[in-house]
Design a protein around this motif. Structure first.
Motif, PDB file in Angstrom:
ATOM      1  N   VAL A 272       0.836  -1.204   0.000  1.00 41.20           N
ATOM      2  CA  VAL A 272       0.000   0.000   0.000  1.00 41.20           C
ATOM      3  C   VAL A 272       0.871   1.255   0.000  1.00 41.20           C
ATOM      4  N   ILE A 273       1.947   1.233   0.778  1.00 38.90           N
ATOM      5  CA  ILE A 273       2.855   2.386   0.810  1.00 38.90           C
ATOM      6  C   ILE A 273       3.414   2.665  -0.580  1.00 38.90           C
ATOM      7  N   MET A 274       3.924   1.622  -1.213  1.00 36.13           N
ATOM      8  CA  MET A 274       4.541   1.812  -2.526  1.00 36.13           C
ATOM      9  C   MET A 274       3.497   2.139  -3.590  1.00 36.13           C
ATOM     10  N   GLY A 275       2.331   1.511  -3.496  1.00 31.91           N
ATOM     11  CA  GLY A 275       1.285   1.787  -4.476  1.00 31.91           C
ATOM     12  C   GLY A 275       0.781   3.215  -4.400  1.00 31.91           C
ATOM     13  N   THR A 276       0.498   3.696  -3.183  1.00 33.93           N
ATOM     14  CA  THR A 276       0.009   5.069  -3.034  1.00 33.93           C
ATOM     15  C   THR A 276       1.093   6.089  -3.373  1.00 33.93           C
ATOM     16  N   THR A 277       2.341   5.779  -3.022  1.00 33.53           N
ATOM     17  CA  THR A 277       3.435   6.701  -3.344  1.00 33.53           C
ATOM     18  C   THR A 277       3.591   6.854  -4.850  1.00 33.53           C
ATOM     19  N   VAL A 278       3.591   5.741  -5.556  1.00 34.26           N
ATOM     20  CA  VAL A 278       3.728   5.787  -7.014  1.00 34.26           C
ATOM     21  C   VAL A 278       2.530   6.488  -7.639  1.00 34.26           C
ATOM     22  N   PHE A 279       1.346   6.182  -7.148  1.00 37.73           N
ATOM     23  CA  PHE A 279       0.132   6.790  -7.708  1.00 37.73           C
ATOM     24  C   PHE A 279       0.141   8.301  -7.521  1.00 37.73           C
ATOM     25  N   TYR A 280       0.425   8.742  -6.301  1.00 37.35           N
ATOM     26  CA  TYR A 280       0.454  10.182  -6.033  1.00 37.35           C
ATOM     27  C   TYR A 280       1.567  10.861  -6.819  1.00 37.35           C
ATOM     28  N   SER A 281       2.724  10.233  -6.889  1.00 40.49           N
ATOM     29  CA  SER A 281       3.847  10.828  -7.613  1.00 40.49           C
ATOM     30  C   SER A 281       3.508  11.001  -9.086  1.00 40.49           C
ATOM     31  N   ALA A 282       2.942   9.958  -9.686  1.00 41.87           N
ATOM     32  CA  ALA A 282       2.563  10.038 -11.095  1.00 41.87           C
ATOM     33  C   ALA A 282       1.511  11.121 -11.308  1.00 41.87           C
ATOM     34  N   PHE A 283       0.558  11.196 -10.405  1.00 38.69           N
ATOM     35  CA  PHE A 283      -0.507  12.200 -10.521  1.00 38.69           C
ATOM     36  C   PHE A 283       0.057  13.617 -10.448  1.00 38.69           C
ATOM     37  N   LEU A 284       0.937  13.861  -9.492  1.00 39.60           N
ATOM     38  CA  LEU A 284       1.497  15.202  -9.323  1.00 39.60           C
ATOM     39  C   LEU A 284       2.423  15.570 -10.471  1.00 39.60           C
ATOM     40  N   ILE A 285       3.191  14.609 -10.966  1.00 39.46           N
ATOM     41  CA  ILE A 285       4.071  14.879 -12.103  1.00 39.46           C
ATOM     42  C   ILE A 285       3.246  15.241 -13.336  1.00 39.46           C
ATOM     43  N   ILE A 286       2.152  14.535 -13.539  1.00 41.52           N
ATOM     44  CA  ILE A 286       1.277  14.836 -14.676  1.00 41.52           C
ATOM     45  C   ILE A 286       0.661  16.224 -14.519  1.00 41.52           C
ATOM     46  N   MET A 287       0.263  16.583 -13.302  1.00 37.80           N
ATOM     47  CA  MET A 287      -0.309  17.908 -13.070  1.00 37.80           C
ATOM     48  C   MET A 287       0.705  19.007 -13.369  1.00 37.80           C
ATOM     49  N   LEU A 288       1.942  18.823 -12.942  1.00 36.69           N
ATOM     50  CA  LEU A 288       2.985  19.805 -13.240  1.00 36.69           C
ATOM     51  C   LEU A 288       3.220  19.912 -14.741  1.00 36.69           C
ATOM     52  N   PHE A 289       3.167  18.790 -15.420  1.00 36.75           N
ATOM     53  CA  PHE A 289       3.329  18.780 -16.875  1.00 36.75           C
ATOM     54  C   PHE A 289       2.204  19.557 -17.556  1.00 36.75           C
ATOM     55  N   LEU A 290       0.972  19.332 -17.123  1.00 34.32           N
ATOM     56  CA  LEU A 290      -0.166  20.037 -17.717  1.00 34.32           C
ATOM     57  C   LEU A 290      -0.093  21.539 -17.454  1.00 34.32           C
ATOM     58  N   VAL A 291       0.389  21.916 -16.273  1.00 33.31           N
ATOM     59  CA  VAL A 291       0.546  23.343 -15.963  1.00 33.31           C
ATOM     60  C   VAL A 291       1.581  23.974 -16.887  1.00 33.31           C
ATOM     61  N   ASP A 292       2.682  23.277 -17.128  1.00 36.97           N
ATOM     62  CA  ASP A 292       3.708  23.795 -18.041  1.00 36.97           C
ATOM     63  C   ASP A 292       3.143  23.998 -19.442  1.00 36.97           C
ATOM     64  N   ILE A 293       2.383  23.023 -19.915  1.00 37.66           N
ATOM     65  CA  ILE A 293       1.797  23.122 -21.248  1.00 37.66           C
ATOM     66  C   ILE A 293       0.792  24.274 -21.309  1.00 37.66           C
ATOM     67  N   ALA A 294      -0.054  24.374 -20.284  1.00 36.82           N
ATOM     68  CA  ALA A 294      -1.056  25.442 -20.253  1.00 36.82           C
ATOM     69  C   ALA A 294      -0.396  26.813 -20.216  1.00 36.82           C
ATOM     70  N   TYR A 295       0.702  26.926 -19.479  1.00 34.98           N
ATOM     71  CA  TYR A 295       1.398  28.210 -19.383  1.00 34.98           C
ATOM     72  C   TYR A 295       1.949  28.622 -20.741  1.00 34.98           C
ATOM     73  N   GLY A 296       2.496  27.657 -21.465  1.00 35.85           N
ATOM     74  CA  GLY A 296       3.026  27.964 -22.787  1.00 35.85           C
ATOM     75  C   GLY A 296       1.943  28.335 -23.784  1.00 35.85           C
ATOM     76  N   ILE A 297       0.756  27.724 -23.635  1.00 34.37           N
ATOM     77  CA  ILE A 297      -0.343  28.029 -24.553  1.00 34.37           C
ATOM     78  C   ILE A 297      -0.958  29.393 -24.249  1.00 34.37           C
ATOM     79  N   LEU A 298      -1.135  29.693 -22.960  1.00 36.30           N
ATOM     80  CA  LEU A 298      -1.786  30.941 -22.576  1.00 36.30           C
ATOM     81  C   LEU A 298      -0.905  32.159 -22.815  1.00 36.30           C
ATOM     82  N   ASP A 299       0.403  31.987 -22.721  1.00 38.46           N
ATOM     83  CA  ASP A 299       1.314  33.109 -22.937  1.00 38.46           C
ATOM     84  C   ASP A 299       2.141  32.831 -24.186  1.00 38.46           C
ATOM     85  N   PRO A 300       1.746  33.365 -25.335  1.00 38.99           N
ATOM     86  CA  PRO A 300       2.456  33.080 -26.583  1.00 38.99           C
ATOM     87  C   PRO A 300       3.875  33.632 -26.616  1.00 38.99           C
TER      88      PRO A 300
END
Length: 310
Positions: A272-300
């Motif tokens: 459970v420790i490893m599963g939740t850690t990996v799940f949360y890590s993947a989720f947060l990394i994806i969120m940071l990635f989406l923020v980077d993409i959104a920032y580049g799109i919103l500010d040409p």
């Protein structure tokens, strides 16, 4: 843009692999067996349990099996709840944690932006001092202290809201307030400072000279540029909200992922420790990635690739 996205995806994979490896190393570094607390004094019973969970195998074999479970998205059964798999716990807890997180983000962003705009428009006035005073308190008071005060005053003394659990919209109010206050304060301060800077720009003065309505100047011209720094920190705020929800879920007895994660640490439930850690890590990394993409799109003006920068 495509080259930038591929580069970011590669960095995401490497980052996730590092987190996975470090988590595994930390788990195997913990002395003793997770079955010691079960009262299994029989050594044969412990050996059988370790064999069942592949804990008797060499570390490199355990690591490969661990990677395989991640790739196949099958984290196996929980040690403390053998009739439940880690996937079952994640599937049951994540929707609740996601609901708490989404509502918190919405409340924090909307209230923070409103406070920041009001403070900037009434610079050095009563509203400015009041809004920034609220922001300072929001940053200074830890969410678990605020949660305790909210429970004591609004739930126990005044009986306006339920004390705990997660059954109705009324149960959401106190956890969301406790979790959203800190991010709201950060957004308010950042929005205020950027709005004050944007309002002095030449294009804002030109818009005023043209006789545009104040609301149009604020919301159509000033706010978009003022929110760019806010978008930049959204990934960090989401990470803070998701990790902060661990404590809030424990305080309010919310059956989300934070509850299972904390319990797994207390019981040394490695899957459970490893599963939740990996799940949360993947989720947060994806969120940071989406923020980077959104920032580049919103500010040409931002160039996300070498070709675009030439």
């Amino acid at each position: 843009m495509l080259k930038y996205i591929l580069k970011r995806l590669f960095i995401m994979v490497i980052t996730l692999w590092i987190i996975i490896t470090l988590t595994f190393i930390l788990m195997i570094s913990v002395p003793g067996s997770p079955f010691n607390s079960e009262g299994n004094s029989n050594e044969i019973v412990q050996q059988n349990l370790e064999r069942h969970y592949n804990l008797d195998k060499p570390y490199h074999i355990q690591y490969l099996l661990y990677l395989k479970s991640i790739v196949t998205l099958d984290f196996g059964p929980s040690i403390k709840q053998p009739n439940q798999t880690v996937n079952d716990l994640l599937g049951r807890g994540f929707p609740i944690s996601a609901e708490l997180g989404i509502v918190t983000i919405i409340v924090a962003v909307i209230s923070g932006i409103i406070l920041g705009i009001l403070a900037a428009l009434r610079h050095n006035g009563v509203i400015d001092y009041l809004a920034m005073g609220i922001a300072v308190l929001g940053i200074s008071v830890p969410n678990f202290i605020l949660a305790t005060l909210l429970i004591q005053q609004l739930a126990v003394n005044l009986e306006w809201f339920p004390v705990a659990t997660w059954k109705s919209p009324m149960h959401m109010v106190l956890p969301v307030i406790a979790l959203a206050t800190g991010p709201m304060a950060i957004i308010a301060r950042l929005t205020r400072s950027t709005m004050l800077e944007v309002l002095t720009q030449d294009y804002i003065k030109m818009a005023r000279a043209k006789g545009l309505p104040p609301w149009k100047i604020i919301f159509k011209h000033a706010l978009r540029n003022a929110l760019m720094p806010v978008i930049t920190i959204m990934g960090t705020l989401v990470a803070g909200i998701m990790t902060g929800s661990f404590v809030i879920e424990q305080i309010f007895a919310i059956p989300g992922m934070g509850k299972y994660f904390v319990e797994s640490i207390n019981h040394r439930d490695f899957p459970v420790i490893m599963g939740t850690t990996v799940f949360y890590s993947a989720f947060l990394i994806i969120m940071l990635f989406l923020v980077d993409i959104a920032y580049g799109i919103l500010d040409p003006r931002i160039k996300v690739s070498k070709k675009e920068g030439e």
